[in-house]
Design a protein around this motif. Structure first.
Motif, PDB file in Angstrom:
ATOM      1  N   PRO A 244       0.812  -1.217   0.000  1.00 41.26           N
ATOM      2  CA  PRO A 244       0.000   0.000   0.000  1.00 41.26           C
ATOM      3  C   PRO A 244       0.849   1.272   0.000  1.00 41.26           C
ATOM      4  O   PRO A 244       0.402   2.305  -0.489  1.00 41.26           O
ATOM      5  N   ALA A 245       2.062   1.178   0.531  1.00 41.04           N
ATOM      6  CA  ALA A 245       2.951   2.344   0.525  1.00 41.04           C
ATOM      7  C   ALA A 245       3.288   2.767  -0.902  1.00 41.04           C
ATOM      8  O   ALA A 245       3.425   3.964  -1.195  1.00 41.04           O
ATOM      9  N   LEU A 246       3.419   1.789  -1.816  1.00 41.40           N
ATOM     10  CA  LEU A 246       3.695   2.118  -3.213  1.00 41.40           C
ATOM     11  C   LEU A 246       2.461   2.711  -3.884  1.00 41.40           C
ATOM     12  O   LEU A 246       2.584   3.584  -4.748  1.00 41.40           O
ATOM     13  N   ALA A 247       1.266   2.236  -3.493  1.00 39.39           N
ATOM     14  CA  ALA A 247       0.036   2.822  -4.037  1.00 39.39           C
ATOM     15  C   ALA A 247      -0.094   4.278  -3.612  1.00 39.39           C
ATOM     16  O   ALA A 247      -0.482   5.145  -4.413  1.00 39.39           O
ATOM     17  N   LYS A 248       0.245   4.555  -2.355  1.00 42.02           N
ATOM     18  CA  LYS A 248       0.188   5.947  -1.866  1.00 42.02           C
ATOM     19  C   LYS A 248       1.237   6.795  -2.576  1.00 42.02           C
ATOM     20  O   LYS A 248       0.996   7.962  -2.922  1.00 42.02           O
ATOM     21  N   LYS A 249       2.406   6.228  -2.799  1.00 41.21           N
ATOM     22  CA  LYS A 249       3.466   6.950  -3.517  1.00 41.21           C
ATOM     23  C   LYS A 249       3.017   7.257  -4.946  1.00 41.21           C
ATOM     24  O   LYS A 249       3.299   8.346  -5.479  1.00 41.21           O
ATOM     25  N   LEU A 250       2.309   6.310  -5.573  1.00 39.53           N
ATOM     26  CA  LEU A 250       1.778   6.544  -6.912  1.00 39.53           C
ATOM     27  C   LEU A 250       0.720   7.632  -6.888  1.00 39.53           C
ATOM     28  O   LEU A 250       0.694   8.514  -7.761  1.00 39.53           O
ATOM     29  N   TYR A 251      -0.151   7.593  -5.889  1.00 32.25           N
ATOM     30  CA  TYR A 251      -1.179   8.631  -5.740  1.00 32.25           C
ATOM     31  C   TYR A 251      -0.541  10.019  -5.706  1.00 32.25           C
ATOM     32  O   TYR A 251      -1.011  10.954  -6.366  1.00 32.25           O
ATOM     33  N   ASP A 252       0.544  10.142  -4.958  1.00 35.08           N
ATOM     34  CA  ASP A 252       1.229  11.430  -4.858  1.00 35.08           C
ATOM     35  C   ASP A 252       1.803  11.879  -6.200  1.00 35.08           C
ATOM     36  O   ASP A 252       1.921  13.077  -6.467  1.00 35.08           O
ATOM     37  N   ALA A 253       2.149  10.909  -7.062  1.00 34.69           N
ATOM     38  CA  ALA A 253       2.776  11.226  -8.345  1.00 34.69           C
ATOM     39  C   ALA A 253       1.763  11.524  -9.450  1.00 34.69           C
ATOM     40  O   ALA A 253       2.126  12.118 -10.472  1.00 34.69           O
ATOM     41  N   VAL A 254       0.509  11.114  -9.278  1.00 34.56           N
ATOM     42  CA  VAL A 254      -0.507  11.303 -10.318  1.00 34.56           C
ATOM     43  C   VAL A 254      -0.766  12.793 -10.536  1.00 34.56           C
ATOM     44  O   VAL A 254      -0.937  13.564  -9.584  1.00 34.56           O
ATOM     45  N   GLY A 255      -0.825  13.198 -11.806  1.00 33.68           N
ATOM     46  CA  GLY A 255      -0.980  14.604 -12.136  1.00 33.68           C
ATOM     47  C   GLY A 255      -2.376  15.162 -11.910  1.00 33.68           C
ATOM     48  O   GLY A 255      -2.543  16.367 -11.743  1.00 33.68           O
ATOM     49  N   SER A 256      -3.383  14.321 -11.899  1.00 31.56           N
ATOM     50  CA  SER A 256      -4.764  14.784 -11.807  1.00 31.56           C
ATOM     51  C   SER A 256      -5.061  15.476 -10.481  1.00 31.56           C
ATOM     52  O   SER A 256      -4.575  15.061  -9.415  1.00 31.56           O
ATOM     53  N   ASN A 257      -5.894  16.523 -10.550  1.00 34.82           N
ATOM     54  CA  ASN A 257      -6.384  17.168  -9.335  1.00 34.82           C
ATOM     55  C   ASN A 257      -7.600  16.450  -8.775  1.00 34.82           C
ATOM     56  O   ASN A 257      -8.014  16.712  -7.643  1.00 34.82           O
ATOM     57  N   ASP A 258      -8.175  15.565  -9.575  1.00 32.44           N
ATOM     58  CA  ASP A 258      -9.358  14.811  -9.159  1.00 32.44           C
ATOM     59  C   ASP A 258      -8.940  13.374  -8.853  1.00 32.44           C
ATOM     60  O   ASP A 258      -9.180  12.455  -9.635  1.00 32.44           O
ATOM     61  N   THR A 260      -8.308  10.238  -5.720  1.00 35.09           N
ATOM     62  CA  THR A 260      -8.684   9.740  -4.395  1.00 35.09           C
ATOM     63  C   THR A 260      -7.844   8.527  -4.054  1.00 35.09           C
ATOM     64  O   THR A 260      -7.657   7.641  -4.902  1.00 35.09           O
ATOM     65  N   PHE A 261      -7.333   8.482  -2.836  1.00 35.50           N
ATOM     66  CA  PHE A 261      -6.635   7.296  -2.337  1.00 35.50           C
ATOM     67  C   PHE A 261      -7.414   6.739  -1.159  1.00 35.50           C
ATOM     68  O   PHE A 261      -7.701   7.445  -0.197  1.00 35.50           O
ATOM     69  N   LYS A 262      -7.741   5.454  -1.229  1.00 31.83           N
ATOM     70  CA  LYS A 262      -8.511   4.796  -0.173  1.00 31.83           C
ATOM     71  C   LYS A 262      -7.730   3.595   0.340  1.00 31.83           C
ATOM     72  O   LYS A 262      -7.391   2.686  -0.421  1.00 31.83           O
ATOM     73  N   LEU A 263      -7.439   3.584   1.628  1.00 33.12           N
ATOM     74  CA  LEU A 263      -6.770   2.463   2.277  1.00 33.12           C
ATOM     75  C   LEU A 263      -7.781   1.779   3.175  1.00 33.12           C
ATOM     76  O   LEU A 263      -8.363   2.412   4.065  1.00 33.12           O
ATOM     77  N   VAL A 264      -8.019   0.480   2.932  1.00 30.06           N
ATOM     78  CA  VAL A 264      -9.070  -0.250   3.643  1.00 30.06           C
ATOM     79  C   VAL A 264      -8.458  -1.187   4.676  1.00 30.06           C
ATOM     80  O   VAL A 264      -7.779  -2.156   4.324  1.00 30.06           O
ATOM     81  N   PRO A 265      -8.666  -0.922   5.963  1.00 34.11           N
ATOM     82  CA  PRO A 265      -8.100  -1.781   7.010  1.00 34.11           C
ATOM     83  C   PRO A 265      -8.726  -3.177   7.001  1.00 34.11           C
ATOM     84  O   PRO A 265      -9.906  -3.349   6.674  1.00 34.11           O
ATOM     85  N   GLY A 266      -7.900  -4.184   7.329  1.00 28.97           N
ATOM     86  CA  GLY A 266      -8.419  -5.539   7.510  1.00 28.97           C
ATOM     87  C   GLY A 266      -8.548  -6.352   6.236  1.00 28.97           C
ATOM     88  O   GLY A 266      -9.039  -7.486   6.280  1.00 28.97           O
ATOM     89  N   TYR A 267      -8.118  -5.808   5.095  1.00 25.15           N
ATOM     90  CA  TYR A 267      -8.238  -6.530   3.830  1.00 25.15           C
ATOM     91  C   TYR A 267      -6.890  -6.550   3.107  1.00 25.15           C
ATOM     92  O   TYR A 267      -6.055  -5.664   3.292  1.00 25.15           O
ATOM     93  N   GLY A 268      -6.714  -7.593   2.273  1.00 23.35           N
ATOM     94  CA  GLY A 268      -5.448  -7.792   1.593  1.00 23.35           C
ATOM     95  C   GLY A 268      -5.547  -7.617   0.095  1.00 23.35           C
ATOM     96  O   GLY A 268      -6.396  -6.880  -0.416  1.00 23.35           O
TER      97      GLY A 268
END
Length: 292
Positions: A244-258, A260-268
């Protein structure tokens, strides 16, 4: 899981041999049913009954679809349609996804159909219904073909959705086409970052992980730097395949202003689509794109 086991085996063998480097290659990344030479020949996996799809997606009409690529290979899939849908989702699954596998495909068809969207789902080249010998580059170029075909067929907004392996295909498409929206589930930044996540920290000083040159083109962060359409990135907090850390890092790199990043606890990695938070996030995103 197959990716993890292969990398663990590579690390173990490297340790036994006294090696200080392991190579992350295509066999570490993609796991088709079989590498068959006959481009148009489907694999021998039995097809699901049409009645099964009707149970999974009540109120939908489902029909087989096929696309013949320039090299003669045939991608096979299903189209799920319901009257009044304003959004179509073109879905690219992970390594374990096959349309006629009762487990993973059933979960996705059931969950996404509850969002009221139309669905176009193909098996990857060399997986499930689709024949051919798979490479990462061919899966990506196939994905672009399938997007163009879907865009020509449907009159609704078209969202490209990629899970795991499929999340490497969707950004490739987005870099070459103007999308209405995108969903990336269980995704990464690039192959070098991804390879690094499989090496236990206590081994990092002793073993160098390198990525095969044939995979270095896979760089979601670079592909989405200029992306401007709506995008949802969603990961399970317990995902032990694609961090998930890489997904968040990708979210930060995405150019769009629109975005959303969603991290769901308890699921893989492979059960996120059974989460109520997952379904709510998808429904909200699909509705936003459909109304835009």
């Amino acid at each position: 899981m197959a990716i993890i086991l292969r990398v663990i085996a590579l690390v173990f063998l490297a340790t036994l041999d006294g090696c200080q480097a392991i190579r992350f290659d295509e066999e570490s990344l993609i796991h088709p049913d079989q590498q068959i030479p006959h481009a148009g020949k489907p694999t021998t996996r039995p097809l699901a009954r049409q009645s099964s799809f009707a149970t999974l997606a009540p109120g939908y009409e489902s029909s087989p679809v096929a696309f013949t690529h320039a090299d003669g290979n045939i991608s096979r899939g299903m189209y799920f349609h319901r009257p009044g849908a304003t959004v179509t989702v073109l879905f690219f699954g992970g390594n374990s996804f096959r349309l006629d596998d009762d487990a993973e495909s059933a979960q996705y068809i059931s969950a996404l159909s509850r969002s009221g969207v139309d669905l176009v789902i193909f098996d990857h080249r060399g997986y499930g219904r689709s024949g051919g010998a798979a490479t990462a580059a061919l899966l990506a170029s196939d994905g672009l073909d399938l997007y163009d075909d879907a865009r020509a067929r449907v009159k609704t907004k078209l969202i490209v959705y990629g899970h795991s392996l499929g999340s490497l295909i969707a950004p490739y498409i987005a870099q070459r086409r103007k999308l209405d929206g995108m969903v990336l589930e269980g995704t990464i930044t690039n192959m070098e970052d991804f390879a690094d996540t499989f090496l236990p920290r206590y081994l990092a000083p002793f073993i160098n992980v390198t990525v095969d040159e044939q995979l270095l083109w896979i760089d979601n962060a670079k592909a989405l730097k200029q992306y401007t359409a709506p995008i949802l990135l969603i990961s399970g907090q317990d995902d032990d395949v694609m961090s998930p850390a890489l997904a968040k890092k990708l979210y930060d790199a995405v150019g769009s202003n629109d975005k959303t990043f969603k991290l769901v606890p308890g699921y893989g990695h492979n059960n996120l689509n059974t989460s109520p938070d997952y379904l709510e996030s998808c429904q909200t995103f699909f509705k936003k794109v459909g109304e835009s």
